[in-house]
Design a protein around this motif. Sequence first.
Motif, short mmCIF file in Angstrom:
data_model
loop_
_atom_site.label_atom_id
_atom_site.label_comp_id
_atom_site.label_asym_id
_atom_site.label_seq_id
_atom_site.Cartn_x
_atom_site.Cartn_y
_atom_site.Cartn_z
N ALA A 141 0.31 0.11 10.08
CA ALA A 141 1.46 0.85 9.51
C ALA A 141 1.27 1.20 8.28
O ALA A 141 2.05 0.78 7.25
N ILE A 142 0.58 2.06 8.01
CA ILE A 142 0.27 2.61 6.30
C ILE A 142 0.08 4.20 6.59
O ILE A 142 -0.23 4.64 7.53
N GLU A 143 0.38 4.91 5.20
CA GLU A 143 0.37 6.15 5.31
C GLU A 143 -1.06 6.89 5.66
O GLU A 143 -0.91 7.68 6.40
N PRO A 144 -1.97 6.39 5.15
CA PRO A 144 -3.49 7.07 5.18
C PRO A 144 -3.86 7.04 6.68
O PRO A 144 -4.11 7.86 7.35
N THR A 145 -3.52 5.90 7.34
CA THR A 145 -3.71 5.84 9.09
C THR A 145 -2.70 6.99 9.55
O THR A 145 -3.17 7.53 10.64
N ALA A 146 -1.38 7.00 9.31
CA ALA A 146 -0.55 7.93 9.96
C ALA A 146 -1.17 9.23 9.75
O ALA A 146 -0.98 10.29 10.64
N GLN A 147 -1.83 9.63 8.35
CA GLN A 147 -2.31 10.94 8.27
C GLN A 147 -3.40 11.28 9.09
O GLN A 147 -3.44 12.42 9.70
#
Length: 441
Positions: free
Chosen positions: A290-296
């Motif tokens: 649940a982190i920004e780089p993975t969501a991107q």
Amino acid sequence: MPRRHLIIGGGTAGMNAMRTIREEEREPSEITLVSAERPYSRMVLPYYLDRSIAENRVYTATGPNLATWKVKTLIGRRVTALDTTAKAATLDDGSRVEYDDCLIATGSSAARAPVPGADGPGVHSFWTLEEARGVLASVTPGSHVVMVGAGFISFTILNSILSLGAKLTVVELAPRILPRMVDAVGAELVEGWLKAHGVTVRTNVKLAKIEDARGRKRLKFSAGPDVLADVVIMATGIRTNLDWLKGSGVTVNHAVVVDDHLRSNVPGVYAAGDVAEGRDLISGQPAVHAIEPTAQEHGRVAGANMAGRDVRYHGSLIINIVEVCHLDAASFGAWDDTKAEAISGVKHDRNAYRKLLFTGERLTGAIIIGRSNDIWTTNDVGMLKGLVQTGQPLGRYKEHLRRNPFDVKTAFIAAKTTNRLLPETVLGRPSLAPGDSPVAV
């Protein structure tokens, strides 16, 4: 008839998916966005909290932006059910949206500790823009703020709380701060730094109750003295927003289980970001990052596949980076792998720490701590991430790092890591500079 894409959630994953669909599609399609909130970036909320930016700078897309992308928007609406047989989503106003494929990108919500008083007035979470507004309205110069939880969420807003002139106490159930991000050596170094900057830290304490105390809050613990606070911020974890998927037939474990194309078990249904359980880059096992780089990355891969491309995802890399009182702390990959071979070094005079974890000749995890204005820290954060991400074999430079764990640059260059990082993006195509593409990487 144009293909109908339904994007459920306007966060990072959903926004990247929509932009990538428009970039990659061969024929024009219809995109419908259903989002409970106007699209905004959670990553900039700390800067909103310390008043570095105005609220209008938090948002990631305006109405005209979305109109340019030809996105039909249903803002302020929530999906309450997904009929995967009829390929239709039911919204909270009773209306239905039909789709040919859809992306589940509903993110997560703050989870408060199950203690009496945790849901009472004057007790805040900090995960959404609305919650950030509540914290901003409550913290005043000289007020005493107590943050319950000493993990990543707390540390992203620690600087902001201090910048507002508040006195800060951090309490943590675990024996050390940042328990899911750094080891005991790193935690001790960061804790000492915080105390030197006026932050009170209490670890290994169990919160038993929060009660009113003449306009303030009294935090009672299973052992040790009470703490009086003007403002309490609960930062005790998050939970995925997936309750609405019950009965849909979509397989949910810790999150929606996806394959290497970000597809769920149901044809035409994708998932991305906090709500997707996919391949971990290092272990190869299912994981929720649940982190920004993975969501991107999830958003780009899912969007490309929804647009008709065949893009396999290599897996997500766990990345945590925080800066507290001008001290950087970061960890990458399998930083807590007890089976890995560890090489470490500490420079107490510079508040610097490196821990490198190897599987064979490959760096599979790392911890780095150091002053923000120290060039060692500034350079090494990116280089260590690159070494873990690429898995480049280091050969004899592994032994060089054993002797000199702070000389990351030599190993990074010798392993030709940049040659691996530059040629292709997560979509498997040549890199494009910002301005040449709606997606900057």
